[in-house]
Scaffold this motif. Structure first.
Motif, PDB file in Angstrom:
ATOM      1  N   ASN A 245       4.507  -2.819  -1.533  1.00 19.60           N
ATOM      2  CA  ASN A 245       4.797  -3.795  -2.583  1.00 19.60           C
ATOM      3  C   ASN A 245       5.712  -3.244  -3.666  1.00 19.60           C
ATOM      4  N   CYS A 254       3.137  -7.915  -4.593  1.00 18.68           N
ATOM      5  CA  CYS A 254       1.734  -8.266  -4.819  1.00 18.68           C
ATOM      6  C   CYS A 254       1.106  -7.159  -5.666  1.00 18.68           C
ATOM      7  N   SER A 259      -4.567  -7.853  -8.586  1.00 15.71           N
ATOM      8  CA  SER A 259      -5.228  -8.499  -7.449  1.00 15.71           C
ATOM      9  C   SER A 259      -6.635  -7.946  -7.249  1.00 15.71           C
ATOM     10  N   ASN A 307      -3.105  -9.070   0.747  1.00 11.91           N
ATOM     11  CA  ASN A 307      -1.702  -8.687   0.928  1.00 11.91           C
ATOM     12  C   ASN A 307      -1.084  -9.447   2.097  1.00 11.91           C
ATOM     13  N   TRP A 310      -0.555 -13.045   1.003  1.00  7.47           N
ATOM     14  CA  TRP A 310       0.573 -13.085   0.058  1.00  7.47           C
ATOM     15  C   TRP A 310       1.894 -13.177   0.818  1.00  7.47           C
TER      16      TRP A 310
END
Length: 572
Positions: A245, A254, A259, A307, A310
C-alpha cells in the motif's frame, strides 16, 4: 435390583433435599464439610450412576451460588479434571449440569481465578458439537461472553502517550515494516522526520504523534494489541500489506493503522465484547472453542481480507467507510454460518468477495420488496404482454419520427447525411439525402422508399454487407451497424446508427415490423423498469400485508348443485 433401588433412593433424597433448600427451610450455611465431600465424591467417582451424578452436580451448583465459603469448599473438592471429563461425555444431561457448575464457579471466582479456570478449560475443550440442547447452548454462550469480556479493560483504556512500553510497541510496528538505516547515527531532527514519514506509510493520521490515533476508546489499547499480534505472528503478511500500500498512489492506498483501529472496533461489536451475557442468550460461535485467542486470530484473517476487498472495490480514501461496511458484512455473514475452525472461516470469508456481497444485497432487497414471491412473479408474467406491446408501439412511433444517419464511404468521409423514417401507416420506409442543418425533414421530401412488405431480413454487426466491405472501420462501428435486405435483386439498405440507443430503437422497431421478437438490451432494461413500477403500483394497497407463497386451497365442491328454491310447493 438392589443397585436400582439404591439409585432410586438417592434420587428421591436428592430431589427432596433440593425442594427443602429451595423453600428456605434450612440454610445452605448449615451444611457440613462432610456432607459436601460426600456429594462431591459422587461427582468425582467414575462408577457412580449417571442419574446420581446429575443430582449431585445440581446440588453443588446451588452451593456455589449460595455463599463464598461453600464456593471455596466445592472448588477444593471438585477438580477441574472431573468437570472436563463430564463435559466430554456423550450424556447430554450430565454435560449440561457440568457446564452449569462450571458457570457457577466462573461467576463466583475472582478475576485471576476466573482466568485460570478459563485457560484450563479452553486448553482441554477443543470444540463443541453444534447440535446441542438449548440449555447447553446457553452455557456455551455465557462461557464465550465471560471469556471475551476479559478484553473489555484493554478496549476501554486509551493509549497513554507517556507510557514508554506503549511507545516501544508503536515503534516496533514501524521497525517491523521497514528496513531502516541505524537510527542512532542520525540527528534528532533527521530521526523525527524519518519516523514521521514511516508512520504516515503505516497509515497513522497523526504521523508526528501516532499515539493520538489510539486515544479513542473503544477500541483503545486493544487496537494496539491486535496490530502488534499481527506483526509478530505473521511478519511476512504484515510487511506485504504495508509495503504494497505504501507503493500505491496516496489516494488509493489502504491505511493499515486506520483500518486496523476500525476493524478492531468492528470485531468488538460483532463479538459483543463488554456486553454482559443475557439470561436467555444462546448465540455462541463454535469457532471460539477451537481458538485460544479468537479476537487476535480473526483480526489477522480480516485485515488481509480488508486489503483484498479494498482492491476489489478500487477504493480511495473517500471510500473508507464504504469498504468497512462491506468488510463488516463479510465477517457477519461468515460467522452466521457457524464455522467450527479458523481455516473454515478463512476460506469462506475470502470466497465472499465484493461481487458476491452485491448479489446478496440485491437478492435480499428483492425479497424485502416481495418481488420474488410466487404470486408476484405470476402477476409479472400476466403484465409482461401488455408492457411489451407498449414498448412495441413506442419503437414504431420512434421509427415514424425518423433518424439522421451519416454515410461512410470507401474514403471514410462522413460529411454526407441521409434521413430515414417510417410512414404513419407503417407500410413504407422513406429515405433520402439531406443537408447538415436539416431538422426532421417532411416525409414528402424523402424521394426513395421501400415497402415494408418487401423487407426480407435484418442483419447486424459483422453480417452486414457494408461491414464486410469496410474492414478498416469495422472495429469502431461494428456495434452500430445494421442492414435490411429487400426483394429487389437482393439489395440492402445499410445503416450506421449515431448512438447505441438509436441502434436498439431501430433494430427493435424493424423486428416488430417483421413480426419478430425484440432482443435489444435496451428493451430488456425498459421492460424490467416498467414491470417494477407497475408491480409497486399494484401492491400499494398491500403494504405491510404479507403475501402468501402459495394460493389458498380450493374447497371441495358441494354434494349437489340444487341451489334453486322450488316455489311450486307453496303455490299449491
Amino acid at each position: 435390583t438392589g443397585h436400582n433401588l439404591f439409585c432410586s433412593l438417592h434420587l428421591l433424597l436428592g430431589s427432596f433435599f433440593m425442594e427443602l433448600m429451595d423453600h428456605g427451610i434450612v440454610s445452605w450455611e448449615n451444611l457440613s464439610s462432610v456432607f459436601i465431600k460426600k456429594i462431591a465424591s459422587f461427582v468425582n467417582t467414575k462408577s457412580t450412576d449417571a442419574s446420581i451424578q446429575q443430582v449431585s452436580l445440581d446440588i453443588l451448583e446451588s452451593m456455589v451460588l449460595s455463599s463464598q465459603s461453600l464456593f471455596l469448599q466445592v472448588k477444593q473438592e471438585v477438580t477441574m479434571e472431573r468437570l472436563i471429563a463430564h463435559i466430554q461425555v456423550t450424556n447430554q444431561q450430565i454435560q449440561t449440569k457440568a457446564m452449569a457448575l462450571l458457570m457457577a464457579l466462573l461467576q463466583t471466582s475472582g478475576v485471576y481465578e476466573r482466568q485460570v479456570l478459563l485457560v484450563y478449560f479452553l486448553q482441554n475443550i477443543l470444540h463443541c458439537s453444534s447440535s446441542v440442547q438449548d440449555e447447553m447452548a446457553h452455557y456455551l454462550y455465557v462461557l464465550q461472553s465471560v471469556t471475551l469480556n476479559h478484553l473489555e479493560p484493554r478496549m476501554k483504556t486509551p493509549l497513554d502517550c507517556y507510557s514508554q512500553e506503549q511507545r516501544d510497541i508503536l515503534h516496533g510496528l514501524r521497525q517491523a515494516a521497514f528496513e531502516t538505516e541505524s537510527e542512532n547515527s542520525l540527528s534528532n531532527e533527521r530521526r523525527r522526520s524519518l519516523c514521521a514519514k514511516e508512520f504516515k506509510k503505516l497509515g497513522f493520521s497523526n504521523n508526528s504523534n501516532p499515539g493520538q490515533d489510539l486515544l479513542r476508546a473503544p477500541p483503545g489499547l486493544l487496537a494496539l494489541d491486535t496490530m502488534s499480534y499481527f506483526a509478530m505472528r505473521y511478519p511476512d503478511a504484515y510487511s506485504r500489506f504495508v509495503l504494497e500500500n505504501s507503493s500505491r498512489e496516496d489516494k488509493h492506498e489502504c491505511p493499515f493503522a486506520r483500518s486496523s483501529i476500525e476493524l478492531t472496533l468492528i470485531l468488538c461489536e460483532i463479538l459483543r465484547i463488554g456486553e454482559p451475557p443475557s439470561e436467555t442468550g444462546s448465540d455462541y460461535h463454535p469457532i471460539f472453542f477451537s481458538q485460544d485467542r479468537l479476537l487476535e486470530e480473526l483480526f489477522c484473517v480480516c485485515i488481509q481480507l480488508l486489503n483484498k476487498t479494498w482492491k476489489e472495490m478500487r477504493a480511495t480514501q473517500e471510500d473508507f467507510d464504504k469498504v468497512m461496511q462491506v468488510v463488516r458484512e463479510q465477517i457477519t455473514r461468515t460467522l452466521s454460518s457457524k464455522p467450527t475452525s479458523l481455516e473454515f472461516f478463512k476460506s469462506k470469508v475470502n470466497a465472499l468477495n465484493y461481487s458476491e456481497i452485491l448479489k446478496l444485497r440485491q437478492t435480499e432487497r428483492l425479497h424485502q420488496e416481495e418481488t420474488l414471491a410466487p404470486p408476484v412473479l405470476e402477476l409479472k408474467e400476466r403484465l409482461k404482454p401488455e408492457l411489451l406491446e407498449l414498448i412495441r408501439q413506442q419503437r414504431l412511433n420512434r421509427l415514424c419520427q425518423g433518424t439522421m444517419f451519416r454515410k461512410i464511404t470507401q474514403r471514410r468521409r462522413q460529411d454526407k447525411l441521409w434521413y430515414c423514417r417510417l410512414s404513419p401507416n407503417h407500410k413504407m420506409l422513406h429515405y433520402g439525402d439531406v443537408e447538415e442543418d436539416t431538422d426532421n425533414p417532411p416525409i414528402e421530401t424523402l424521394q426513395m422508399k421501400i415497402p415494408v412488405a418487401d423487407i426480407k431480413g435484418l442483419l447486424t454487426g459483422k453480417d452486414c454487407p457494408h461491414m464486410k466491405e469496410n474492414k478498416g472501420k469495422q472495429n469502431k462501428v461494428l456495434d452500430m451497424a445494421f442492414s435490411i435486405t429487400y426483394d429487389v435483386e437482393e439489395s440492402s439498405l445499410d445503416f450506421i446508427a449515431p448512438s447505441r440507443t438509436d441502434f436498439c430503437l431501430w433494430t427493435d422497431g424493424l423486428n416488430v415490423l417483421l413480426g419478430r421478437e425484440m432482443s435489444s438490451e435496451s428493451m430488456r432494461s425498459e421492460l424490467e423498469i416498467l414491470l417494477s413500477m407497475e408491480i409497486k403500483l399494484r401492491l400499494l394497497d398491500l403494504e405491510n400485508v404479507p403475501i402468501p407463497d402459495s394460493a389458498p386451497v380450493v374447497p371441495k365442491p358441494p354434494s349437489n348443485f340444487n341451489f334453486c328454491y322450488d316455489f311450486s310447493h307453496n303455490e299449491q
